[in-house]
Motif scaffolding. Structure first.
Motif, short mmCIF file in Angstrom:
data_model
loop_
_atom_site.label_atom_id
_atom_site.label_comp_id
_atom_site.label_asym_id
_atom_site.label_seq_id
_atom_site.Cartn_x
_atom_site.Cartn_y
_atom_site.Cartn_z
N THR A 1 22.71 47.75 29.22
CA THR A 1 22.01 46.94 28.21
C THR A 1 21.79 47.75 26.94
N PHE A 2 22.11 47.12 25.81
CA PHE A 2 21.89 47.71 24.49
C PHE A 2 21.10 46.73 23.64
N ASN A 3 20.29 47.26 22.72
CA ASN A 3 19.83 46.39 21.65
C ASN A 3 20.91 46.35 20.57
N GLU A 4 20.78 45.41 19.66
CA GLU A 4 21.81 45.18 18.66
C GLU A 4 22.04 46.41 17.79
N THR A 5 20.98 47.10 17.41
CA THR A 5 21.09 48.26 16.53
C THR A 5 21.91 49.37 17.18
N PHE A 6 21.61 49.66 18.45
CA PHE A 6 22.33 50.73 19.14
C PHE A 6 23.81 50.41 19.28
N PHE A 7 24.12 49.18 19.68
CA PHE A 7 25.52 48.85 19.96
C PHE A 7 26.36 48.88 18.68
N SER A 8 25.81 48.38 17.60
CA SER A 8 26.55 48.42 16.34
C SER A 8 26.66 49.85 15.81
N ALA A 9 25.65 50.68 16.05
CA ALA A 9 25.65 52.06 15.55
C ALA A 9 26.76 52.89 16.19
N ILE A 10 27.10 52.61 17.45
CA ILE A 10 28.17 53.37 18.11
C ILE A 10 29.52 52.67 17.97
N ASN A 11 29.55 51.60 17.18
CA ASN A 11 30.78 50.86 16.91
C ASN A 11 31.34 50.18 18.16
N GLY A 12 30.45 49.83 19.09
CA GLY A 12 30.87 49.11 20.29
C GLY A 12 31.77 49.94 21.19
N TYR A 13 32.60 49.23 21.96
CA TYR A 13 33.55 49.88 22.86
C TYR A 13 34.86 50.20 22.14
N SER A 14 35.61 51.15 22.69
CA SER A 14 36.98 51.37 22.23
C SER A 14 37.83 50.17 22.62
N ASN A 15 38.79 49.82 21.78
CA ASN A 15 39.69 48.70 22.05
C ASN A 15 41.02 49.15 22.66
N LEU A 16 41.18 50.43 22.97
CA LEU A 16 42.50 50.96 23.24
C LEU A 16 42.77 51.27 24.71
N PHE A 17 41.90 50.84 25.62
CA PHE A 17 42.10 51.11 27.04
C PHE A 17 42.56 49.83 27.75
N PHE A 18 43.77 49.87 28.33
CA PHE A 18 44.26 48.74 29.12
C PHE A 18 44.07 49.01 30.61
N MET A 19 43.59 48.01 31.33
CA MET A 19 43.61 47.92 32.79
C MET A 19 42.64 48.86 33.51
N TRP A 20 42.36 50.01 33.00
CA TRP A 20 41.51 50.95 33.72
C TRP A 20 40.11 50.99 33.10
N GLY A 21 39.23 51.83 33.67
CA GLY A 21 37.84 51.82 33.23
C GLY A 21 37.47 52.89 32.24
N GLY A 22 38.45 53.45 31.54
CA GLY A 22 38.16 54.56 30.63
C GLY A 22 37.25 54.21 29.47
N GLU A 23 37.13 52.91 29.16
CA GLU A 23 36.27 52.54 28.02
C GLU A 23 34.81 52.88 28.30
N ASP A 24 34.40 52.94 29.58
CA ASP A 24 33.02 53.29 29.91
C ASP A 24 32.73 54.76 29.61
N ASP A 25 33.65 55.63 30.01
CA ASP A 25 33.48 57.06 29.70
C ASP A 25 33.51 57.29 28.20
N ASP A 26 34.40 56.58 27.52
CA ASP A 26 34.49 56.69 26.06
C ASP A 26 33.18 56.23 25.41
N LEU A 27 32.57 55.18 25.96
CA LEU A 27 31.30 54.69 25.43
C LEU A 27 30.21 55.75 25.56
N PHE A 28 30.16 56.43 26.71
CA PHE A 28 29.15 57.47 26.91
C PHE A 28 29.35 58.59 25.90
N HIS A 29 30.61 58.94 25.62
CA HIS A 29 30.90 59.96 24.61
C HIS A 29 30.35 59.52 23.25
#
Length: 359
Positions: free
Chosen positions: A242-270
């Motif tokens: 869960t994110f508030n709107e400010t936090f999620f926009s500040a980190i520019n959301g998720y990466s769009n470049l991961f297909f099929m696997w779960g790497g976008e979660d690790d990228d989000l933590f980074h």
């Protein structure tokens, strides 16, 4: 005789004059009330906290008060909701009911509005929550999740809408893009204070695991039954967040470049670490994982994309969504809002090449 006629004429004249005065007074009073009524409406347009005028439609009210929302806005006069008697351990409902039976058992006609929107009865939640579920070809999981999640959220007195963002079958599944789409499309339909990204195969085991925005990003699903509730790995930040709107926009959301696997979660933590965003873990982090066919996991490609995270952070995310998807349809179903989209795989691959990555 002459005197009598004079008296009658005087009386008639007096009645006419009195009638004229009464009519004039009525016209003035009516005009004054009309002006006051219009004044109240204009004052309401300047203040987002006024109660709806009796003859103003919900659409006009939203337009005048600046509260653009496809769902009804609750009255600000309601008392704040209280979360009472939340159970630490709840029974998981694992049967995938037919849709009509599921709507009946959840009493959807009385507890939900079209689009899977719920407002607590008789009180006002201080936050409006958007639940975003990335989805494709997991109907059994979706039915089980909705049967449990609606019950948990309503017990928590949450005001919420559930958005199931479904990617069509023309391209490999891309959870990062789908989550970003859910965020943008939910915002386009109503103002939300909180955004929860919920995997379709994870069911909360505790009502005390509240879906709520605080001062930090919140990871809900740190312990899973299939792992015997052991932590998957130290920096795991996927599943339910869960994110508030400010936090999620500040980190520019998720990466769009991961297909099929779960790497976008690790990228989000980074991204959280890069922006020094505070985060925390739920005190009641246990979830039941539902069974399903496993997606392909391309470890080599995942590492290649993740390794460029520091280069992509500012330009790969919410601000690069322009040509990445096409909105096919939006359907306000009894239990959720279905957002059906296609993902432009060619554009994603073009962005990958920009960072020197070829898949």
């Amino acid at each position: 005789m002459n005197i009598s006629m004079y008296n009658r004429e005087f009386v008639c004249f007096f009645v006419v004059e009195l009638t004229f005065v009464i009519v004039l007074a009525y016209v003035c009073l009516t005009s004054h009330q009309t002006v006051n009524h219009k004044t109240r409406i204009h004052k309401q347009a300047r203040s987002n906290h006024s109660v709806k005028e009796e003859n103003v439609s919900p659409e006009e009210l939203r337009r005048e008060t600046g509260q653009s929302c496809v769902f009804p806005v609750h009255s600000p006069s309601l008392v704040p909701c209280q979360q009472n008697n939340l159970r630490e351990k709840r029974r998981i409902l694992k049967e995938a009911l037919p849709w009509l039976d599921l709507e009946t058992t959840l009493n959807a006609s009385k507890t939900l509005l079209p689009g899977g929107y719920h407002q607590p009865l008789g009180c006002a939640s201080p936050q409006r929550l958007a639940i975003i579920i990335p989805y494709r070809d997991r109907e059994v999981n979706l039915k089980i999740l909705l049967n449990n999640l609606h019950r948990v959220l309503q017990k928590q007195q949450a005001e919420y809408a559930i958005f199931v963002v479904e990617q069509d079958n023309s391209t490999p599944f891309n959870r990062g893009v789908i989550k970003n789409i859910g965020y943008l499309e939910a915002k386009a339909r109503c103002h939300f204070d909180c955004f929860t990204f919920q995997d379709v195969d994870l069911v909360p085991e505790s009502e005390r695991n509240t879906y709520w925005c605080g001062a930090r990003a919140l990871h809900h699903s740190r312990e899973l039954d299939i792992l015997k509730y052991r932590i998957f790995y130290k920096n795991h930040f996927g599943g339910v967040i869960t994110f508030n709107e400010t936090f999620f926009s500040a980190i520019n959301g998720y990466s769009n470049l991961f297909f099929m696997w779960g790497g976008e979660d690790d990228d989000l933590f980074h991204r959280l670490l890069k922006k020094e965003m505070p985060y925390e873990f739920s005190r009641y982090p246990r979830y039941t994982a539902l069974t399903h066919k496993k997606d392909p996991h391309h470890t080599k490609e995942e590492r290649a994309v993740y390794g460029k995270s520091h280069l992509r952070f500012k330009n790969d995310g919410l601000n690069s969504m322009g040509r990445l998807y096409r909105l096919i349809s939006v359907d306000y179903k009894p239990l959720y809002t279905r957002i059906y989209v296609s993902v432009n795989q060619t554009e994603v691959l073009t962005q990958l090449k920009h960072y020197g990555i070829r898949l």
